[in-house]
Motif scaffolding. Structure first.
Motif, PDB file in Angstrom:
ATOM      1  N   ALA A  18      73.354  61.284 -16.429  1.00 13.83           N
ATOM      2  CA  ALA A  18      72.390  60.838 -17.446  1.00 13.83           C
ATOM      3  C   ALA A  18      72.513  59.328 -17.623  1.00 13.83           C
ATOM      4  CB  ALA A  18      72.628  61.582 -18.752  1.00 13.83           C
ATOM      5  N   GLN A  19      72.457  58.603 -16.527  1.00 14.42           N
ATOM      6  CA  GLN A  19      72.602  57.143 -16.536  1.00 14.42           C
ATOM      7  C   GLN A  19      71.407  56.518 -15.842  1.00 14.42           C
ATOM      8  OE1 GLN A  19      76.861  57.793 -14.870  1.00 14.42           O
ATOM      9  NE2 GLN A  19      76.828  55.678 -15.590  1.00 14.42           N
ATOM     10  N   PRO A  20      71.178  55.226 -16.085  1.00 14.29           N
ATOM     11  CA  PRO A  20      70.081  54.568 -15.372  1.00 14.29           C
ATOM     12  C   PRO A  20      70.390  54.451 -13.889  1.00 14.29           C
ATOM     13  CG  PRO A  20      71.251  52.994 -16.785  1.00 14.29           C
ATOM     14  CD  PRO A  20      71.843  54.328 -17.042  1.00 14.29           C
ATOM     15  N   GLY A  21      69.341  54.418 -13.086  1.00 10.52           N
ATOM     16  CA  GLY A  21      69.547  54.293 -11.645  1.00 10.52           C
ATOM     17  C   GLY A  21      68.262  54.462 -10.884  1.00 10.52           C
ATOM     18  N   VAL A  22      68.418  54.645  -9.579  1.00  5.62           N
ATOM     19  CA  VAL A  22      67.294  54.781  -8.658  1.00  5.62           C
ATOM     20  C   VAL A  22      67.466  56.072  -7.877  1.00  5.62           C
ATOM     21  CG1 VAL A  22      66.179  53.773  -6.623  1.00  5.62           C
ATOM     22  CG2 VAL A  22      66.992  52.288  -8.447  1.00  5.62           C
ATOM     23  N   TYR A  23      66.350  56.758  -7.622  1.00  9.08           N
ATOM     24  CA  TYR A  23      66.408  57.987  -6.832  1.00  9.08           C
ATOM     25  C   TYR A  23      65.463  57.855  -5.638  1.00  9.08           C
ATOM     26  CZ  TYR A  23      62.215  58.988  -9.612  1.00  9.08           C
ATOM     27  OH  TYR A  23      60.986  58.919 -10.210  1.00  9.08           O
ATOM     28  N   LEU A  24      65.860  58.465  -4.520  1.00 10.33           N
ATOM     29  CA  LEU A  24      65.074  58.460  -3.289  1.00 10.33           C
ATOM     30  C   LEU A  24      64.757  59.903  -2.927  1.00 10.33           C
ATOM     31  CD1 LEU A  24      67.463  56.114  -3.067  1.00 10.33           C
ATOM     32  CD2 LEU A  24      66.360  55.673  -0.877  1.00 10.33           C
ATOM     33  N   ARG A  29      62.219  64.918   8.011  1.00 13.33           N
ATOM     34  CA  ARG A  29      63.023  64.185   8.990  1.00 13.33           C
ATOM     35  C   ARG A  29      63.954  63.166   8.341  1.00 13.33           C
ATOM     36  NH1 ARG A  29      57.840  63.573  10.711  1.00 13.33           N
ATOM     37  NH2 ARG A  29      57.972  61.309  10.468  1.00 13.33           N
ATOM     38  N   GLY A  30      64.161  63.271   7.051  1.00 16.40           N
ATOM     39  CA  GLY A  30      65.032  62.336   6.349  1.00 16.40           C
ATOM     40  C   GLY A  30      64.341  61.059   5.927  1.00 16.40           C
ATOM     41  N   GLN A  31      63.021  60.948   6.196  1.00 14.00           N
ATOM     42  CA  GLN A  31      62.303  59.740   5.809  1.00 14.00           C
ATOM     43  C   GLN A  31      62.133  59.680   4.290  1.00 14.00           C
ATOM     44  OE1 GLN A  31      60.957  62.465   6.967  1.00 14.00           O
ATOM     45  NE2 GLN A  31      58.781  62.690   6.528  1.00 14.00           N
ATOM     46  N   VAL A  32      62.164  58.477   3.746  1.00 12.81           N
ATOM     47  CA  VAL A  32      62.027  58.301   2.303  1.00 12.81           C
ATOM     48  C   VAL A  32      60.554  58.417   1.929  1.00 12.81           C
ATOM     49  CG1 VAL A  32      62.378  56.738   0.361  1.00 12.81           C
ATOM     50  CG2 VAL A  32      64.082  56.841   2.198  1.00 12.81           C
ATOM     51  N   LEU A  33      60.228  59.393   1.081  1.00 18.51           N
ATOM     52  CA  LEU A  33      58.854  59.606   0.643  1.00 18.51           C
ATOM     53  C   LEU A  33      58.526  58.798  -0.610  1.00 18.51           C
ATOM     54  CD1 LEU A  33      58.722  63.501   0.969  1.00 18.51           C
ATOM     55  CD2 LEU A  33      57.882  61.819   2.623  1.00 18.51           C
ATOM     56  N   TYR A  34      59.516  58.648  -1.486  1.00 16.94           N
ATOM     57  CA  TYR A  34      59.252  57.970  -2.762  1.00 16.94           C
ATOM     58  C   TYR A  34      60.557  57.398  -3.303  1.00 16.94           C
ATOM     59  CZ  TYR A  34      57.653  57.175  -7.564  1.00 16.94           C
ATOM     60  OH  TYR A  34      57.342  56.602  -8.761  1.00 16.94           O
ATOM     61  N   VAL A  35      60.453  56.216  -3.881  1.00 15.67           N
ATOM     62  CA  VAL A  35      61.583  55.586  -4.570  1.00 15.67           C
ATOM     63  C   VAL A  35      61.169  55.362  -6.020  1.00 15.67           C
ATOM     64  CG1 VAL A  35      63.053  53.549  -4.736  1.00 15.67           C
ATOM     65  CG2 VAL A  35      62.420  54.435  -2.484  1.00 15.67           C
ATOM     66  N   GLY A  36      62.016  55.803  -6.955  1.00 11.95           N
ATOM     67  CA  GLY A  36      61.712  55.624  -8.365  1.00 11.95           C
ATOM     68  C   GLY A  36      62.929  55.169  -9.150  1.00 11.95           C
ATOM     69  N   VAL A  73      73.401  55.040  -9.008  1.00 14.69           N
ATOM     70  CA  VAL A  73      73.564  54.662 -10.414  1.00 14.69           C
ATOM     71  C   VAL A  73      73.565  53.141 -10.530  1.00 14.69           C
ATOM     72  CG1 VAL A  73      75.118  54.754 -12.412  1.00 14.69           C
ATOM     73  CG2 VAL A  73      74.825  56.777 -10.947  1.00 14.69           C
ATOM     74  N   ALA A  74      72.880  52.599 -11.546  1.00 10.19           N
ATOM     75  CA  ALA A  74      72.799  51.155 -11.775  1.00 10.19           C
ATOM     76  C   ALA A  74      73.389  50.832 -13.150  1.00 10.19           C
ATOM     77  CB  ALA A  74      71.352  50.680 -11.695  1.00 10.19           C
ATOM     78  N   PRO A  75      73.880  49.605 -13.352  1.00 11.31           N
ATOM     79  CA  PRO A  75      74.489  49.243 -14.636  1.00 11.31           C
ATOM     80  C   PRO A  75      73.508  49.273 -15.802  1.00 11.31           C
ATOM     81  CG  PRO A  75      75.108  47.675 -12.918  1.00 11.31           C
ATOM     82  CD  PRO A  75      74.036  48.531 -12.347  1.00 11.31           C
ATOM     83  N   SER A  76      72.220  48.979 -15.524  1.00 14.90           N
ATOM     84  CA  SER A  76      71.235  48.905 -16.611  1.00 14.90           C
ATOM     85  C   SER A  76      69.860  49.232 -16.047  1.00 14.90           C
ATOM     86  CB  SER A  76      71.218  47.512 -17.232  1.00 14.90           C
ATOM     87  OG  SER A  76      70.716  46.559 -16.300  1.00 14.90           O
ATOM     88  N   GLU A  77      68.883  49.373 -16.949  1.00 19.63           N
ATOM     89  CA  GLU A  77      67.513  49.625 -16.504  1.00 19.63           C
ATOM     90  C   GLU A  77      66.971  48.458 -15.683  1.00 19.63           C
ATOM     91  OE1 GLU A  77      64.462  51.793 -18.966  1.00 19.63           O
ATOM     92  OE2 GLU A  77      65.909  51.237 -20.529  1.00 19.63           O
ATOM     93  N   VAL A  78      67.295  47.231 -16.077  1.00 22.98           N
ATOM     94  CA  VAL A  78      66.804  46.059 -15.340  1.00 22.98           C
ATOM     95  C   VAL A  78      67.389  46.051 -13.929  1.00 22.98           C
ATOM     96  CG1 VAL A  78      66.739  43.540 -15.251  1.00 22.98           C
ATOM     97  CG2 VAL A  78      66.471  44.714 -17.435  1.00 22.98           C
ATOM     98  N   ASP A  79      68.673  46.362 -13.814  1.00 22.35           N
ATOM     99  CA  ASP A  79      69.288  46.429 -12.489  1.00 22.35           C
ATOM    100  C   ASP A  79      68.654  47.542 -11.645  1.00 22.35           C
ATOM    101  OD1 ASP A  79      71.470  44.394 -12.612  1.00 22.35           O
ATOM    102  OD2 ASP A  79      72.097  45.623 -14.303  1.00 22.35           O
ATOM    103  N   ALA A  80      68.305  48.654 -12.295  1.00 23.21           N
ATOM    104  CA  ALA A  80      67.623  49.741 -11.582  1.00 23.21           C
ATOM    105  C   ALA A  80      66.258  49.279 -11.088  1.00 23.21           C
ATOM    106  CB  ALA A  80      67.471  50.959 -12.489  1.00 23.21           C
ATOM    107  N   LEU A  81      65.551  48.491 -11.900  1.00 23.07           N
ATOM    108  CA  LEU A  81      64.250  47.965 -11.509  1.00 23.07           C
ATOM    109  C   LEU A  81      64.377  47.044 -10.295  1.00 23.07           C
ATOM    110  CD1 LEU A  81      61.239  47.621 -12.071  1.00 23.07           C
ATOM    111  CD2 LEU A  81      61.813  45.827 -13.707  1.00 23.07           C
ATOM    112  N   ILE A  82      65.391  46.191 -10.294  1.00 19.39           N
ATOM    113  CA  ILE A  82      65.613  45.289  -9.157  1.00 19.39           C
ATOM    114  C   ILE A  82      65.955  46.083  -7.898  1.00 19.39           C
ATOM    115  CG2 ILE A  82      67.109  43.458  -8.263  1.00 19.39           C
ATOM    116  CD1 ILE A  82      67.432  42.512 -11.189  1.00 19.39           C
ATOM    117  N   LEU A  83      66.837  47.065  -8.037  1.00 20.79           N
ATOM    118  CA  LEU A  83      67.237  47.888  -6.900  1.00 20.79           C
ATOM    119  C   LEU A  83      66.056  48.694  -6.374  1.00 20.79           C
ATOM    120  CD1 LEU A  83      69.412  48.992  -5.014  1.00 20.79           C
ATOM    121  CD2 LEU A  83      70.048  50.620  -6.814  1.00 20.79           C
ATOM    122  N   GLU A  84      65.232  49.222  -7.272  1.00 21.24           N
ATOM    123  CA  GLU A  84      64.038  49.963  -6.860  1.00 21.24           C
ATOM    124  C   GLU A  84      63.144  49.085  -5.986  1.00 21.24           C
ATOM    125  OE1 GLU A  84      60.373  52.314  -9.061  1.00 21.24           O
ATOM    126  OE2 GLU A  84      60.896  50.277  -9.685  1.00 21.24           O
ATOM    127  N   GLY A  85      62.929  47.843  -6.420  1.00 22.74           N
ATOM    128  CA  GLY A  85      62.087  46.933  -5.646  1.00 22.74           C
ATOM    129  C   GLY A  85      62.642  46.677  -4.264  1.00 22.74           C
TER     130      GLY A  85
END
Length: 611
Positions: A18-24, A29-36, A73-85
């Motif tokens: 239950a922490q901020p982060g990014v999911y793939l 075939r293991g290809q990434v369909l969506y990043v959020g 998992v990311a330290p904060s929502e802003v870090d998750a936003l940067i990682l998502e990009g």
């Protein structure tokens, strides 16, 4: 509806924090369909798989294709936003809304931290103390601005040292576009003031600039320095003419980016108007062929980070037609990038609302024009996709070719074709570095590896389709180059004609023989146009290299003219043609050649002319 098996799905969902982060979300075939991104990974990812969940059609299709998922998992929502990009730019997932023109635009950089600030063109903003101005979405507008700047404020644009020790200034000084601080004999002072005025001009502070110049003109006239006063008067006149061409949209001289959105069916167009110092300096057009069922607020939430991800730094205010759901988070993200507060604002009335309406009108006009052009062209990407059995629509195509004669002056070329238009500002040329002899396969591997290493390093978009001018061997070489660069592009084809035949054939990785293409198909004609363009570009570059080498080799064959003397001659006279035309006296006095060497040069040139 669920792509993952129930047991496997439950175990994965149970382990989500239950922490901020990014999911793939990944496919078969293991290809990434969506990043959020998510404030709580557990809540966000589980929402896709809840029984009876009211999912949009596009999301339901996504979920049906999910076979695996990964989270970070990311330290904060802003870090998750940067990682998502960063992950979106790396994987280009098909279910994310993606900028088709996602690239770095040019900026003007004024190196104010240097004793003699230079004005240069760059494509990346760095925290080096310099002042950056832009982005310039049209290369023509950037070149026009730079030309104005060099005429109005003659600052150095070169890369050499500025220490006053140069024996003579360059041609930019001779034509009045540089004050010549590199050469003590030429420099007359006033560089710091020119740099200050240039910054005022680029920052849009025209009132301060014009007031300062008028004050300097009066002071020069009062001191009877009439020639100086006349120069300042002429500069004032030129600046006022340039400013008269710029549209004033804000009397309060603000810096703003103004966004407008237009929709028709699943297509959308987003216009970004760049207002600096109250003046409209340029715009960016973002077209999206298929945004699915996302609403305008969701579009802004997806696109704002992408627009400002790389070099672009947001001004103090980003004006939007409506606030995205995560406007506060986006404002923190943009403020961190700009290192100053950035406000995201949706006006309901007044002058700023009229600016949004102007951006929306531009978006509607651009979208209407694109739809009309697409209707005239038909569904060409769909035809190409169906003809070749591609995994995605080939909206962005990158094509490669090499050119050489028995390995001599070997070069390579890459062109970009996007939405049925060549994008010439993204063309690349390569001088072959690692291959000796006539090994076209190794040359192809080298240029493909260099292109995609650069793309990965700079975070540039990858193409939907790679087209190689050649057959099976060239395709294999291109795939090795991609592997060396660490990229995997699903669709790679080769286009060539069999010896003695007129019919085009397409080569596909893993397919034994070539496949014939229907000669009258619009898809075939499209592939031929792209192949012919990259071939033309490669051959023209190779021809230019051969001609340059042939001209320079004239000097290399003359005893007494080594590398240092050749460099001095070319710096002084500019070209071999000018050296040929120069008098013996100039070759001795200005070129630094001893009379015996001049005699040998004349004799060599005479023999060359007699052939």
């Amino acid at each position: 509806m669920m792509g993952l098996e129930a047991g496997s799905l439950n175990s994965v969902l149970a382990g989500l924090p239950a922490q901020p982060g990014v999911y793939l979300l990944k496919g078969e075939r293991g290809q990434v369909l969506y990043v959020g991104k998510a404030k709580s990974l557990r809540s966000r990812v589980r929402s896709y798989f809840q029984a009876g969940a009211d999912l949009a059609d596009r999301t339901r299709t996504l979920v049906s294709q999910i076979r695996d998922l990964e989270f970070i998992v990311a330290p904060s929502e802003v870090d998750a936003l940067i990682l998502e990009g960063n992950l979106i730019k790396k994987h280009r997932p098909r279910f994310n809304v993606l900028l088709r023109d996602d690239k770095t635009y040019p900026y003007l950089r004024l190196s104010v931290q240097e004793p003699y600030p230079r004005l240069t063109v760059v494509r990346r903003v760095t925290r080096d103390g310099s002042a950056y101005f832009g982005p310039y979405t049209a290369a023509g507008a950037m070149r026009e601005t730079l030309e104005y700047m060099q005429k109005l404020f003659p600052l150095a644009t070169c890369a050499g040292p500025i220490d006053g020790k140069s024996p003579r200034p360059c041609v930019e000084y001779e034509i009045g576009r540089c004050l010549g601080p590199c050469c003590a004999q030429a420099y007359r002072g006033g560089y710091g003031e020119a740099a200050r005025q240039a910054r005022l001009f680029l920052e849009g502070r025209s009132k301060d600039l014009l007031s300062s110049l008028r004050s300097q003109m009066r002071e020069a006239a009062d001191a009877l320095r009439f020639e100086e006063a006349a120069e300042i008067r002429d500069r004032l006149d030129r600046i006022e003419k340039v400013l008269a061409k710029q549209v004033v949209v804000s009397p309060t001289l603000e810096d703003q980016d103004v966004l407008g959105i237009a929709r028709e069916g699943t297509a959308a167009d987003i216009q970004v108007l760049y207002v600096r110092g109250g003046r409209l300096l340029g715009r960016r057009d973002v077209f999206l062929a298929d945004v699915g069922d996302r609403d305008d607020a969701g579009l802004l939430s997806d696109l704002l980070p992408q627009i400002y991800r790389e070099a672009a730094v947001a001004p103090r205010e980003v004006v939007v037609p409506l606030l995205p759901p995560d406007a506060d988070l986006l404002a923190v993200y943009l403020s961190r990038k700009a290192e100053s507060p950035v406000r995201i604002f949706a006006p309901r009335r007044g002058r700023k609302r009229r600016l949004v309406q102007m951006a929306e009108e531009n978006a509607r006009a651009a979208l209407s024009s694109r739809i009309q052009r697409a209707g005239a062209k038909g569904d060409l990407p769909d035809e190409v996709m169906a003809l070749l059995g591609l995994s995605r629509l080939p909206r962005r195509v990158e094509a490669f070719d090499v050119s050489n004669i028995h390995g001599a002056e070997a070069v390579g070329a890459m062109i970009v074709w996007e939405d049925d238009q060549p994008k010439k500002d993204e063309y690349l040329r390569f001088r072959i570095r690692t291959v000796s002899g006539a090994d076209d396969f190794a040359m192809m591997e080298e240029i493909v590896a260099r292109r995609y290493r650069k793309a990965v390093r700079e975070g540039n978009p990858l193409p939907d389709l790679v087209l190689i001018d050649g057959g099976k061997g060239q395709i294999s070489s291109a795939l090795r180059g991609m592997a060396a660069a660490g990229v995997a592009i699903p669709d790679v084809i080769g286009l060539a004609k069999a010896r003695g035949e007129k019919q085009e054939r397409v080569y596909l990785p893993g397919v034994e023989g070539p496949l014939p293409l229907p000669p009258d198909s619009p898809a075939t004609h499209f592939l031929q146009r792209v192949r012919d363009e990259v071939h033309r570009f490669a051959v023209s570059y190779h021809r230019g290299r051969r001609e340059t080498e042939a001209r320079l080799s004239v000097l290399d064959k003359i005893p007494g003219i080594g590398a240092a003397r050749k460099k001095r001659l070319l710096l002084r006279f500019g070209s071999v043609e000018n050296i040929i035309k120069a008098s013996e006296e100039d070759l001795v006095a200005q070129g630094g050649l001893p009379p015996p060497v001049v005699a040998r040069l004349r004799e060599s040139l005479a023999r060359r002319a007699d052939r």
